[in-house]
Design an enzyme around this catalytic site. Structure first.
Site, mmCIF file in Angstrom:
data_model
loop_
_atom_site.group_PDB
_atom_site.id
_atom_site.type_symbol
_atom_site.label_atom_id
_atom_site.label_comp_id
_atom_site.label_asym_id
_atom_site.label_seq_id
_atom_site.Cartn_x
_atom_site.Cartn_y
_atom_site.Cartn_z
ATOM 1 N NE ARG A 422 -4.220 1.653 1.805
ATOM 2 C CZ ARG A 422 -4.591 2.257 2.902
ATOM 3 N NH1 ARG A 422 -4.626 2.825 3.703
ATOM 4 N NH2 ARG A 422 -6.113 2.314 2.126
ATOM 5 C CG ASP A 457 -5.755 1.401 9.922
ATOM 6 O OD1 ASP A 457 -6.050 0.352 9.841
ATOM 7 O OD2 ASP A 457 -6.877 1.864 9.210
ATOM 8 C CG MET A 458 -0.291 -1.846 11.678
ATOM 9 S SD MET A 458 -0.356 -3.440 11.336
ATOM 10 C CE MET A 458 -1.632 -3.775 11.480
ATOM 11 C CG ASP A 526 -10.643 -2.214 6.173
ATOM 12 O OD1 ASP A 526 -11.345 -1.757 6.687
ATOM 13 O OD2 ASP A 526 -9.908 -2.304 4.955
#
Ligand code: GLA
Length: 711
Positions: A422, A457-458, A526
């Site tokens: 990402r 988040d991670m 998600d």
């Protein structure tokens, strides 16, 4: 009976929880050995379990591979070691030499047994800790290792605990695997003979496996049977090795790190393993889950007694396209729906316009928020909502000011490519300067911008996991990273007692009892497709309570699956956890907004049952019939039944479900229809959720005790 006692003659330690017993003793060689884990025993019954050590059947057997409290690498042992040490001279054995024991009362209603040992040759001290409590059958175990010498040691394996099961007629293992957007897929398979490894090598808990398991004889069901389960409170790489041995036993050992990750122990240094908690229950997988949920609400989550607010999150509505005007417009609509916490997701900072840049530069974008986040926070607060913000403190885009200034801060191996996922790299949180930097900007941000909630988040796993410049860095980073992550979270929470935190790892990539001790809820996946979600939530709920399960209602066709299901169905799926809304409210019709507001109001009337009640899975998410879950008040005063159905199939019979947790002989009134039901009928003969015909039908029924003459 005291929670911890020791028989003077046999030396048997008996740990007692409300419904279970755990017994062990130090044997003639000095090694801590297992005796029992199961239904309650009296001290004399536990004593009767001591039998003379059987002689190995041949010169090829050695000590049995299951049955020690922490099997070491040393002596005639050939199973997977829970403890394996390398000394400065290159040798590896550990020989148990008992040095003492302590019984502590760390808090009212809590007792802790500490058994202390050292190696007979080298100055390595090992203490086994067992914590039991008056209000749970969960037993917490951890191990503390201390290098009392003046030379470096290496712990090649330092598991928290090994758990042994009684000899059963067969063994079956339940656990979850998954991937991004398909977390928590439950498997219930016969336990293979030999060794089975459940693990994450990703530096984080992972979407791909959960650090917990349940074992039974193969006969347990949702409602019946004996189940032995355990869960590791750790958010980094981990490994659990389950054994089914040739002599018909089963057990497992678990702890930090995957194979080849070691824990260096400098002179004087101590390593405390994470807790590996175990639970024996009778009453099937359902009872096991409920006991884990109650334990997590009481002893893991810090604020589980609070009512979790209805949340709005902008991610699916806006993607990276966030600015003050757009967010204010969404906030107005969210408030009108009844939302209580408004969360701005990714895209508010630095040069973050997509996932290629800006991560690491945690100042509000001057172009999108010309006066900082203050005005938006004010709008949100004025609308009567709390204000939340997305952060990803452990990551950096190479295209960022932070990376240009500190390229040495990321995990990397000199001379090798830094592999991006990402478009981002992992900051080495094991470095104190990195962790301090994160703490500094976070604590300032929370204080200065009026932030009530963080979504932490991670979004990628470790790779190229090196720490150049530090001699033992490549080994130390696996545990050091998690220790510093926990430290930053603990410090933030201490600074800002009102701050609430949501754990997120690209959805459910970091859900475990370790992160839940420092956060308040988890973003489970998600994947917001309500149909897939029922399956993912089923997996989450095996161990983790609905009080920690964030769920949003998003738009259709679903962004991931393109499936379209009614708004009601989507709401009902999210209402079985912590209800959130994630759709683009500027595109909802007046009818949808009105229906949404009604459903939010309904959730507020029943959420105490979802968030604090006992979960009963009446009909699982994979069958032909409807999926049905029930949340029951502990005192039987009310209950909530949620049901979902894909579609009717003509001629397929629909069996009623038997409700649980009701007061026998009482009557219950359906709050919506006023209908009165007998508890006996609901519990013994069953209840048919009233599902309208057609595809994607769903219903919520709230039953309250007392509705006419009792009896
Ligand atoms: C992760 C999270 C999402 C969202 C995005 C933002 O994927 O799980 O909910 O926050 O990051 O980039």
């Amino acid at each position: 009976m005291p929670m911890i006692s020791r028989a003077p003659d046999t030396g048997v330690w008996l740990l007692t929880t409300p419904h279970t017993s755990y017994a062990l003793r130090v044997d003639g060689t000095g090694a801590p050995c297992h005796l029992a884990w199961g239904p309650r025993l009296t001290p004399s019954e536990a004593d009767a379990l001591v039998t003379p050590a059987a002689k190995p059947a041949s010169s090829f057997e050695g000590r049995p591979p299951v049955g020690e409290e922490l099997p070491v690498d040393g002596g005639t042992r050939y199973g997977p070691p829970s403890l394996q040490v390398r000394y400065p001279d290159g040798s590896r054995a550990f020989e148990w030499q008992p040095t003492g024991h302590r019984v502590l009362e760390p808090a009212p209603g809590t007792a802790e047994l500490v058994l202390e040992f050292r190696d007979r040759v080298h100055p390595l001290h090992v203490a086994l800790h067992y914590t039991v409590r008056e209000d749970t059958d969960v037993i917490e175990r951890r191990t503390v290792l201390r290098n009392a010498g003046d030379q470096h040691l290496t712990l090649l394996r330092a598991d928290s605990a090994a758990w042994s099961l009684p000899q059963l007629s067969g063994y079956r293992v339940s656990h979850v695997t998954g991937q991004w957007s398909a977390e928590g897929q439950v498997h219930r398979d016969p336990l293979p003979h030999g060794e089975t490894v459940l693990t994450s090598r990703r530096g984080v808990t992972s979407h791909h496996a959960g650090p917990w398991l349940m074992l039974d004889s193969g006969e347990a069901s949702e409602q019946h049977g004996r189940v032995w389960s355990a869960a590791l409170a750790w958010s980094g790489s981990w490994r659990i090795t389950v054994q089914r041995t040739p002599d018909g036993r089963a057990g497992f050992t678990g702890g930090v790190g995957h194979e080849g990750t070691w824990v260096p122990l400098a002179p004087g240094e101590e390593f405390t393993t994470p807790v590996f908690a175990g639970l024996y229950t009778d009453g099937g997988f359902g009872a096991a889950s409920r006991a884990w949920h109650a334990y997590t609400r009481r002893h893991v989550l810090a604020h589980a007694d609070e009512t979790a607010p209805v949340l709005y999150n902008s991610w699916e509505a806006t993607g990276f396209d966030v600015d003050e005007a757009g967010q204010s417009a969404l906030a107005e609509r969210a408030a009108a729906l009844g939302v209580e916490l408004y969360v701005v997701d990714d895209g508010w900072f630095g040069a973050r316009r997509d996932d290629r840049a800006g991560l690491g530069d945690w100042t509000p974008s001057a172009e999108r928020f010309p006066d900082g986040l203050g005005p938006l926070a004010e709008t949100v607060h004025r609308l009567g909502m709390r204000f939340g913000l997305w952060v990803e403190p452990e990551m950096v885009n190479p295209n960022s000011d932070l990376y240009r200034a500190r390229p040495d801060w990321v995990l990397h191996l000199p001379g090798r490519e830094r592999g991006e996922l990402r478009n981002q790299l992992v900051l080495n949180f094991a470095r104190d300067d990195v962790a301090d930097w994160a703490y500094d900007w976070l604590t300032r941000l929370v204080a200065e911008q009026g932030i009530d909630f963080l979504k932490w988040d991670m979004n990628r796993a470790f790779s190229d996991a090196g720490w150049p410049g530090r001699q033992d860095g490549n080994d130390r980073l696996w545990t050091g990273y998690v220790a510093n992550l926990y430290r930053v979270l603990d410090r933030l929470r201490a600074d800002h007692p009102g701050l609430r935190i949501e754990a997120c790892g690209g959805g459910g990539g970091r859900v475990d009892l370790g992160i839940l001790r420092r956060t308040d809820q988890a973003w489970v996946s998600d994947n917001t497709d309500a149909v897939d979600r029922l399956v993912i939530q089923h997996g989450f709920g095996q161990i983790h309570p609905a009080r920690a399960m964030s769920a949003w209602v998003t738009d259709v066709p679903n962004q991931l699956t393109a499936r379209t299901v009614p708004l009601r169905f989507r709401f009902h799926a999210a209402m079985s956890g912590l209800l959130g809304i994630g759709g683009d409210l500027t595109r909802w019709s007046e009818e949808e907004l009105a229906e949404g507001a009604e459903l939010v109001a309904e959730y507020k009337r029943v959420r105490h049952l979802v968030q604090h009640g006992a979960l009963h899975r009446l009909s699982g998410p994979l069958g032909e019939g409807p999926t049905v879950v029930q949340y029951a008040a502990e005192d039987g005063s009310e209950t909530l039944v949620l049901a979902w159905q894909r579609g009717p199939r003509h001629g397929v019979p629909r069996s009623p479900v038997r409700l649980r947790g009701l007061t026998p002989q009482a009557r219950y009134r359906d709050v919506r229809t006023g209908d009165v039901h007998h508890a006996t009928v609901l519990a013994e003969y069953g209840f048919r959720p009233d599902l309208p015909s057609g595809d994607w039908a769903s219903s919520v029924v709230h039953l309250v005790r007392g509705g006419g003459d009792e009896g």
